[in-house]
Structure formats: C-alpha cells, structure tokens
Design a protein around this motif. Sequence first.
Motif, short mmCIF file in Angstrom:
data_model
loop_
_atom_site.label_atom_id
_atom_site.label_comp_id
_atom_site.label_asym_id
_atom_site.label_seq_id
_atom_site.Cartn_x
_atom_site.Cartn_y
_atom_site.Cartn_z
N ALA A 105 0.82 -1.22 0.00
CA ALA A 105 0.00 0.00 0.00
C ALA A 105 0.85 1.27 0.00
O ALA A 105 0.54 2.23 -0.71
CB ALA A 105 -0.93 -0.01 1.21
N GLU A 109 0.75 4.08 -2.89
CA GLU A 109 0.41 5.48 -2.59
C GLU A 109 1.50 6.42 -3.11
O GLU A 109 1.21 7.46 -3.70
CB GLU A 109 0.22 5.66 -1.10
CG GLU A 109 -0.24 7.05 -0.70
CD GLU A 109 -0.59 7.16 0.77
OE1 GLU A 109 -1.26 8.13 1.14
OE2 GLU A 109 -0.19 6.27 1.55
N VAL A 125 -2.29 -5.34 -2.55
CA VAL A 125 -3.11 -4.33 -1.89
C VAL A 125 -4.58 -4.75 -2.00
O VAL A 125 -5.04 -5.08 -3.10
CB VAL A 125 -2.91 -2.93 -2.51
CG1 VAL A 125 -3.74 -1.89 -1.77
CG2 VAL A 125 -1.43 -2.55 -2.47
N THR A 129 -8.55 -0.82 -0.13
CA THR A 129 -7.45 0.14 -0.03
C THR A 129 -7.16 0.78 -1.38
O THR A 129 -6.88 1.99 -1.45
CB THR A 129 -6.19 -0.55 0.52
OG1 THR A 129 -6.51 -1.19 1.76
CG2 THR A 129 -5.08 0.45 0.75
N ARG A 132 -9.67 3.45 -1.91
CA ARG A 132 -9.39 4.63 -1.09
C ARG A 132 -8.23 5.44 -1.66
O ARG A 132 -8.29 6.67 -1.73
CB ARG A 132 -9.06 4.19 0.35
CG ARG A 132 -8.68 5.36 1.27
CD ARG A 132 -8.37 4.87 2.68
NE ARG A 132 -7.23 3.98 2.73
CZ ARG A 132 -5.96 4.38 2.74
NH1 ARG A 132 -5.67 5.68 2.66
NH2 ARG A 132 -4.98 3.50 2.82
N LEU A 133 -7.17 4.76 -2.10
CA LEU A 133 -6.00 5.46 -2.63
C LEU A 133 -6.31 6.20 -3.93
O LEU A 133 -5.85 7.32 -4.14
CB LEU A 133 -4.85 4.47 -2.85
CG LEU A 133 -4.20 3.89 -1.60
CD1 LEU A 133 -3.14 2.86 -1.97
CD2 LEU A 133 -3.58 4.99 -0.75
N TYR A 153 -5.51 -7.35 -7.09
CA TYR A 153 -5.96 -7.28 -5.71
C TYR A 153 -5.38 -8.41 -4.86
O TYR A 153 -5.06 -9.49 -5.36
CB TYR A 153 -7.49 -7.38 -5.64
CG TYR A 153 -8.24 -6.22 -6.24
CD1 TYR A 153 -7.87 -4.91 -6.02
CD2 TYR A 153 -9.36 -6.46 -7.04
CE1 TYR A 153 -8.58 -3.85 -6.56
CE2 TYR A 153 -10.09 -5.41 -7.59
CZ TYR A 153 -9.69 -4.11 -7.35
OH TYR A 153 -10.40 -3.08 -7.89
N ARG A 182 -16.16 1.29 5.08
CA ARG A 182 -15.36 1.33 3.85
C ARG A 182 -15.64 0.14 2.95
O ARG A 182 -15.46 0.19 1.74
CB ARG A 182 -13.87 1.37 4.18
CG ARG A 182 -13.38 2.71 4.70
CD ARG A 182 -11.87 2.66 4.87
NE ARG A 182 -11.35 3.87 5.46
CZ ARG A 182 -10.08 4.03 5.81
NH1 ARG A 182 -9.22 3.05 5.62
NH2 ARG A 182 -9.68 5.17 6.34
N ASP A 231 -10.83 -6.00 6.10
CA ASP A 231 -11.17 -4.60 6.28
C ASP A 231 -10.10 -4.01 7.18
O ASP A 231 -9.93 -4.46 8.32
CB ASP A 231 -12.55 -4.45 6.91
CG ASP A 231 -13.01 -3.00 6.98
OD1 ASP A 231 -12.37 -2.21 7.71
OD2 ASP A 231 -14.01 -2.66 6.32
N PRO A 232 -9.34 -3.01 6.71
CA PRO A 232 -8.19 -2.51 7.49
C PRO A 232 -8.58 -1.85 8.80
O PRO A 232 -7.74 -1.75 9.71
CB PRO A 232 -7.54 -1.50 6.53
CG PRO A 232 -8.64 -1.08 5.61
CD PRO A 232 -9.51 -2.28 5.45
#
Length: 337
Positions: A105, A109, A125, A129, A132-133, A153, A182, A231-232
């Motif tokens: 990740a 990013e 990743v 995530t 989100r990124l 993924y 999320r 889920d982070p």
Amino acid sequence: MNSSARQFTPLFRLRARRCSTHVLLLAVLFLLAGGVAHAQGAHVAMILSREGRIHLEAQRGFEERLAQASDAQVRLSVIKLDNSGALPRSYVDGQDYTLAVAVGARATEAALRENDFAPVLSLLVPEVTIERLTESNPDVGVGTSLDNFSAIYLDQPSDRLFSVIGKIIPEARRIGVVLGTRGLPRLFELKPVARAHGFKLNVAVIHDPEDAAAQITDLVAESDVILAVYDPVIMNNRTARWLLYTAFQQRKPVIGFSQAFVRAGALASIYSTPEMIGRQGAELLLDMIKGRGWQGGKRYYPRQFTIEFNRRLARSLRFHIPSVETLKKYYKGYVHD
C-alpha cells in the motif's frame, strides 16, 4: 504432349518454388524483426513498501516468472521508499522505466502521488485500499492517470469464495459477513453472488470497532458459517480474536482470508500467496513486452489461490472437510497446497 509443353511444366514449378522461397524469406525476416523488437525488453522499477517477508516473496515470484521467459529481456531495478515514505531521487531521475510495479500500500500510494512518467501496476493491496488510494489521489500525474493504473488485488473474487464454501460446508445456507463502512461497496457485489450460489447473506456493518462485540455475537448466532472479509479498520486483531472465540463457543466455522487467520482458529482460509501474485504481475509485463498491449486501468483478482485447513479444529467441531486433492478436481490448476 509436344516438347514445348514438356519444358513449360518444370519451368513453372521452378518459378513457383522461387516465388515461395522469396515469400518464406520475407516472412522469416518479418518475424525476426518482430522478435528483435520484443527482445528489446523493458526496464521495470519494482517499488517495495518495505523489505518485509511478503514483499520479498512477491519480488521472488515476479523474478522467477521472468526467468522462465527466455525470449524476454527485462532489467529490474528494485526501489525502496525513503524514511518519509517517498520515492527516492534515484527513481525520479531515472525516467526511462517501462513499468513501475508497486508492492504494498505505501509503495502504491507513493507511485500514485509522485510518479508521472510510467504506468503503474499495484500488487498485494486489498480492493478497499485501492479504492481509497485512487479516490484520495484524483490529480495523479500523466504516467499514473487512472487509465494507466492497474492492480492485482490481494482479495479473492466473491464467486470463488462462495463456490469454495459450498464445497467445504455443503450444508451451510446462511453466511455471515462483518464489514466496516469502507467495505460497503463490496456488499453490493457479495449479495447477488451469494444468492446465485444458494446462500442467504447476513451482514453486520460495524461503524465503531469498539462496539463490534455485540454485533458479532448476534451475527454468529444467526449464521451457519462466517466469512471473514479483509477490512483494514474493522478486522483488527481485537475484532478477529473475538470473532474466532465467539464462533468456536457457538461451534460455527469461520472462513478466513490469510494463512494467519486459519492458524489463529479459522476452519479454513482461501488466499493467494505473495509469490502467486508476483508471478501474475510478471505475466502482465510479459504480455506488454510481447506487444499485446498494456491493460491500463484494469483491476484483476488473483488467478491462483490456495486453500488451507485447520484440521485439528475440524475434528473438534466434527466437520468433515474434503482433501485438497478432491478440491483440485473442481479447481484444476488453481488450488495449491
């Protein structure tokens, strides 16, 4: 037949042979020219979030797959993020990369934020995530516009998850899933796929991990099996331990998403190793080198996966689970011990 006719036939055949030979030579030269173009290869930057075990395993899988492709010439430069999580100057100055492979990740990013001259392929990743990124980096550079950003993924596709659950626990009808806010977008994918496999999906949406215990307890009671989805925020160590403890107390099986999960007390886990994902990333690069085009803007699920069982727990819960050899009959070429 007169003499002129007798002479014409072999002359025609000779010319035909010469013509065929010329065509064949041109075809060979064309193929050789194409082979030379392909053999020029690529310069790939592999950006590591850190030198952790899983990152190095992905790198090894990537390199091993490239080594098997004798017709591809690839120069691989391994780039490490600096202490601030930024790309080092050595990367920014070397703008001749064919592809940037971001492993993890933090590397993804950094590539989205700072790289503006090479396509990016993200590895290891999770889907939530990645979303989100990409949402938080709308103004990425030309090289990593979302049309030029792809990812494999870490997650498994929903169809695979429900298919394997049906093979492992055929009597199950109600599947419980814990999601954070999320992870809600994936719920819209999970529900119809679960229904197609004959399952009813029970969902606990956790807004605050501190309040998760009661919701998880109710979810386990209302379900035949629990599917743990990464889920982070929600699926932290505390939540995972409570989920596994509650499920064991109620004698309900849990299907996890990692090797650590099955060793912590899940009945089974369905996951892809970093090495498998690294190999798949190398295959995408080889397609690119061989002129099949860069599949920019695409998202991929892992092709290969493994199913690991906690057979000691299965005996305790009196579950009869199939052997990996049996499962390989259903998922030939994709299940690995």
